[in-house]
Design an enzyme around this catalytic site. Structure first.
Site, PDB file in Angstrom:
ATOM      1  N   THR A  16      37.935  27.776  30.144  1.00  0.00           N
ATOM      2  CA  THR A  16      38.114  27.867  31.696  1.00  0.00           C
ATOM      3  C   THR A  16      38.786  29.131  32.401  1.00  0.00           C
ATOM      4  OG1 THR A  16      40.052  26.443  31.952  1.00  0.00           O
ATOM      5  CG2 THR A  16      38.048  25.309  31.943  1.00  0.00           C
ATOM      6  N   ILE A  19      40.192  34.742  27.314  1.00  0.00           N
ATOM      7  CA  ILE A  19      39.019  35.224  26.494  1.00  0.00           C
ATOM      8  C   ILE A  19      37.694  34.063  26.399  1.00  0.00           C
ATOM      9  CG2 ILE A  19      38.590  35.419  23.976  1.00  0.00           C
ATOM     10  CD1 ILE A  19      41.275  36.397  23.484  1.00  0.00           C
ATOM     11  N   TYR A 153      52.603  29.628  14.986  1.00  0.00           N
ATOM     12  CA  TYR A 153      51.481  29.985  15.452  1.00  0.00           C
ATOM     13  C   TYR A 153      50.635  30.719  14.490  1.00  0.00           C
ATOM     14  CZ  TYR A 153      48.199  33.049  18.332  1.00  0.00           C
ATOM     15  OH  TYR A 153      47.394  33.824  18.764  1.00  0.00           O
TER      16      TYR A 153
END
Length: 262
Positions: A16, A19, A153
């Site tokens: 939405t 990227i 991450y």
């Protein structure tokens, strides 16, 4: 080079904005039917609207949390087949290793890693049966250049590269390719939001502020600026095309030269 994806169905998770939305637009511009995804209906509707009239393709929306097994199952039930799967869904956030609890590691693993695992497991057998398919995992240069401020991450991005390579080998001898894409610092909505206070304070353009951020936090960058979401999407669209049939098992960099390796 003219990329024609007419008749192909593409699913882009987390699409939405940023990227993901740029990838969805690129695929639609080449004629694909694109399934866009987000957790909020209003955002999904807005993304579908943004894709209307883009090239020869079309778009439909799926609202659901693909960071859960239930959300992935609901997507597969609604759209049981696809030709192109872009595993773009992902989260990031800075947190010191010694302050990151088990729950945060599990959350990053479920969203960044398991969403792609579950959807690849669901859609790739059909691709193999049809002898054509494209799967792309949107990883990061952080998969190799592990950021000390968010090791959890970096770990999740490395896992994506590993899974993509393994799946490529699992599909050996078929018309199904699997690759990972490694963006570097990219001027998406998330980075813009983070940099906006600095922009307002200095009066510089967002591009100038982003370039300063890149040179502070990723000084090895060769382009010395943030990439645009369209620059990343262009690579993904190519990897999704018939023209990329000999590229599989690769981790393709769109990092502006941040990784200091040949």
């Amino acid at each position: 080079m003219r990329i024609d994806l007419t008749g192909r169905t593409a699913i882009v998770t987390g699409s939405t904005g940023g990227i993901g939305l740029a990838i969805a637009k690129g695929l639609a511009a080449c004629g694909a039917l694109v399934v866009v995804n987000g957790r909020r209906q209003a955002a999904v509707d807005q993304a579908v609207q943004a894709l209307s009239g883009v090239g020869a393709g079309s778009a439909v929306g799926f609202t659901g949390d693909l960071g859960t097994a239930e959300g992935c199952a609901a997507l597969v039930a609604a759209h049981p087949s696809c030709d192109i799967l872009i595993n773009n869904l992902g989260i990031y956030g800075q947190k010191d290793f010694f302050e990151t609890p088990d729950e945060e590691w599990a959350r990053f693993f479920e969203i960044n890693v398991m969403s792609g695992v579950r959807l690849s497991r669901a859609y790739m057998p059909g691709m193999k049966e049809r002898d054509w398919g494209r799967v792309v995992f949107i990883s990061s240069e952080s998969a190799f250049n592990i950021p000390v401020e968010m090791i959890h991450y970096g770990f999740s991005k490395t896992a994506q590269v590993s899974i993509a390579r393994g799946l490529a080998e699992r599909m050996a001898g078929t018309g199904v390719t699997v690759n990972s894409v490694l963006p570097g610092p990219t001027l998406s909505e998330g980075l813009e939001d983070m940099l906006r206070p600095e922009q307002e304070k200095t009066g510089k353009s967002m591009e100038e502020v982003a370039a300063g951020f890149v040179m502070t936090h990723r000084p090895s960058s060769i382009i010395r600026r943030a990439a645009s979401v369209e620059e990343v999407a262009n690579m993904v669209v190519y990897l999704s095309s018939p023209q990329a049939s000999a590229t599989t098992g690769a981790s393709v960099r769109v990092d502006g030269g941040v990784l200091s390796t040949i």
